[in-house]
Every structure is written in structure tokens, then in C-alpha cells.
Design a protein around this motif. Structure first.
Motif, PDB file in Angstrom:
ATOM      1  N   SER A  30       0.821  -1.200   0.000  1.00  0.00           N
ATOM      2  CA  SER A  30       0.000   0.000   0.000  1.00  0.00           C
ATOM      3  C   SER A  30       0.859   1.256   0.000  1.00  0.00           C
ATOM      4  O   SER A  30       0.397   2.321  -0.344  1.00  0.00           O
ATOM      5  CB  SER A  30      -0.940   0.008   1.206  1.00  0.00           C
ATOM      6  N   GLN A  31       2.118   1.126   0.370  1.00  0.00           N
ATOM      7  CA  GLN A  31       3.008   2.273   0.427  1.00  0.00           C
ATOM      8  C   GLN A  31       3.701   2.548  -0.904  1.00  0.00           C
ATOM      9  O   GLN A  31       3.927   3.676  -1.268  1.00  0.00           O
ATOM     10  CB  GLN A  31       4.086   2.040   1.501  1.00  0.00           C
ATOM     11  N   GLN A  32       4.095   1.495  -1.631  1.00  0.00           N
ATOM     12  CA  GLN A  32       4.921   1.688  -2.813  1.00  0.00           C
ATOM     13  C   GLN A  32       4.670   0.579  -3.827  1.00  0.00           C
ATOM     14  O   GLN A  32       4.765  -0.585  -3.502  1.00  0.00           O
ATOM     15  CB  GLN A  32       6.401   1.671  -2.385  1.00  0.00           C
ATOM     16  N   ASN A  50      -6.586  -3.797 -10.583  1.00  0.00           N
ATOM     17  CA  ASN A  50      -5.918  -4.585  -9.552  1.00  0.00           C
ATOM     18  C   ASN A  50      -4.857  -3.761  -8.846  1.00  0.00           C
ATOM     19  O   ASN A  50      -4.768  -3.746  -7.626  1.00  0.00           O
ATOM     20  CB  ASN A  50      -5.308  -5.847 -10.161  1.00  0.00           C
ATOM     21  N   ILE A  51      -4.051  -3.046  -9.618  1.00  0.00           N
ATOM     22  CA  ILE A  51      -2.991  -2.228  -9.034  1.00  0.00           C
ATOM     23  C   ILE A  51      -3.581  -1.136  -8.170  1.00  0.00           C
ATOM     24  O   ILE A  51      -3.111  -0.861  -7.067  1.00  0.00           O
ATOM     25  CB  ILE A  51      -2.110  -1.634 -10.147  1.00  0.00           C
ATOM     26  N   SER A  52      -4.668  -0.510  -8.636  1.00  0.00           N
ATOM     27  CA  SER A  52      -5.257   0.591  -7.872  1.00  0.00           C
ATOM     28  C   SER A  52      -5.760   0.125  -6.520  1.00  0.00           C
ATOM     29  O   SER A  52      -5.749   0.861  -5.546  1.00  0.00           O
ATOM     30  CB  SER A  52      -6.387   1.249  -8.663  1.00  0.00           C
ATOM     31  N   ALA A  53      -6.207  -1.122  -6.426  1.00  0.00           N
ATOM     32  CA  ALA A  53      -6.701  -1.641  -5.159  1.00  0.00           C
ATOM     33  C   ALA A  53      -5.568  -1.856  -4.170  1.00  0.00           C
ATOM     34  O   ALA A  53      -5.800  -1.986  -2.982  1.00  0.00           O
ATOM     35  CB  ALA A  53      -7.445  -2.945  -5.369  1.00  0.00           C
ATOM     36  N   PHE A  54      -4.323  -1.917  -4.667  1.00  0.00           N
ATOM     37  CA  PHE A  54      -3.189  -2.103  -3.783  1.00  0.00           C
ATOM     38  C   PHE A  54      -2.537  -0.782  -3.400  1.00  0.00           C
ATOM     39  O   PHE A  54      -1.412  -0.745  -2.953  1.00  0.00           O
ATOM     40  CB  PHE A  54      -2.170  -3.062  -4.418  1.00  0.00           C
ATOM     41  N   ARG A  55      -3.247   0.298  -3.582  1.00  0.00           N
ATOM     42  CA  ARG A  55      -2.811   1.597  -3.088  1.00  0.00           C
ATOM     43  C   ARG A  55      -3.646   1.936  -1.857  1.00  0.00           C
ATOM     44  O   ARG A  55      -4.729   1.412  -1.673  1.00  0.00           O
ATOM     45  CB  ARG A  55      -3.015   2.671  -4.156  1.00  0.00           C
TER      46      ARG A  55
END
Length: 199
Positions: A30-32, A50-55
Motif C-alpha cells: 500500500s506504500q509503494q 488490480n494495481i489501484s486496489a493495492f494503493r
């Protein structure tokens, strides 16, 4: 100069090496995001989601308050977000139901917490697989892993798994799965009454 077009599927993104796998398997994601992803503007819509959900996400669009904490599960992105009452945010990769007909979305709460849960297949599971045992106690063969958070919906859980290949995939019969070390953390940070939203 010709412009290089890059397309990354979710599968190829997850398989891009140990570094990407290590990042996806930790809440620190969530940080980087890895540079290989941050610097690419042309990626598939599925991968971008998918990537956006891991921010880091904000809780306010989804919950009225953080009283008792809050869990948001993004089914499409296979990510579990946890906010503690003080606003601290945690993020974990998860497994999700195999198909849409096994998927339940909406609001519920944690109604029970169990360390070393026993697993019992649902009546539908036993109809499809009559050879299955009617109960599996705690241990390495238990599909619920080391800890389970029972939700207000019958048969639905957030739980661990001893089969780490399931995380990040559509692999469950309805539940949300986490690595055992992650469910242990979530277990310790939640309580009976913690609100849960599956989207």
C-alpha cells in the motif's frame, strides 16, 4: 520515434519474478508499487484496477465511521483493506470465490472469531462432492487455516489457508482467504462487531 506499447495481463504481472511476488504478498504494498508498474501508462484495465486496489484507500466513501474498525474486500482486485478505529490502514492480498454465483457482496459484520477452526462443508458442497468428510478439525489439512472470522452471512468466513497457492486467485467456494500470517494479524486487530463490506 516509434512508441513502445506495453500490455501486462494480471497473470504475467503476478509472475514477473520474486520481487513482484514479494511485494504483492505484503501489506507494505500500500506504500509503494514496483517501479516496473508505476512507470507504465499503457496497461490493461484489469491490471490497472488490480494495481489501484493495492494503493492506500480512504475509508470514508465506504463507511460512516470506524467504530469497531472496518474491513473492505475488493473481490475483483483480490485485496482486503482493514482500518482500525484510529484510522490505521492495513492491506492484504486475498483469495476470492471461484465464480460470480458463489460471490456475495454487501455489508455484514464479524460475529465470531475462532483460533484453530474446524471446517464443515456446506450442504451444496457435499451434494457436489459426496466423498468429502463432514468435518475436518484444526491442522494442516483444514481449508480454514489457522484462524477464522465468521461473518453474519451463513457459511461465509474470512480465514487463513495452508495452501498459499490460492492467495491472489479465484479459488474459494465463497469465503475470503488470507495467508495464515496475515489472518493472524487481522484476527488480532478486529473484534466481534467489526463492520465488513464486500464490493
Amino acid at each position: 520515434m516509434a512508441r513502445l506499447k506495453i500490455h501486462i495481463s494480471r497473470r504475467s504481472f503476478l509472475a514477473t519474478g520474486a520481487a513482484a511476488s514479494a511485494v504483492l504478498a505484503t501489506p507494505a504494498l500500500s506504500q509503494q508499487l514496483p517501479d516496473t508498474v508505476q512507470n507504465r501508462s499503457e496497461i490493461s484495465a484489469t491490471t490497472r484496477h488490480n494495481i489501484s486496489a493495492f494503493r492506500r484507500m480512504q475509508w470514508e466513501p465506504h463507511f460512516d465511521s470506524l467504530r469497531n474498525g472496518a474491513i473492505l474486500v475488493d473481490i475483483d482486485s483480490r485485496a482486503l483493506h482493514l482500518w482500525q478505529e484510529d484510522g490505521t490502514h492495513h492491506l492484504y492480498p486475498s483469495s476470492v470465490p471461484q465464480s460470480e454465483d458463489l460471490t456475495r457482496r454487501g455489508r455484514t459484520r464479524i460475529v465470531q472469531k475462532v483460533v484453530g477452526p474446524s471446517w464443515r462443508p456446506t450442504p451444496n458442497m457435499l451434494r457436489r462432492n459426496p466423498e468429502w468428510p463432514t468435518v475436518i478439525g484444526p491442522g494442516p489439512d483444514n481449508p480454514l487455516g489457522s484462524h477464522a472470522l465468521y461473518l453474519g452471512w451463513t457459511y461465509y468466513r474470512i480465514h487463513g489457508t495452508h495452501d498459499t497457492r490460492k492467495i491472489g486467485r479465484r479459488s474459494s467456494s465463497g469465503c475470503i482467504g488470507l495467508y495464515n500470517e496475515h489472518i493472524a494479524e487481522v484476527f488480532d486487530m478486529t473484534k466481534v462487531g467489526t463492520q465488513v463490506l464486500l464490493i
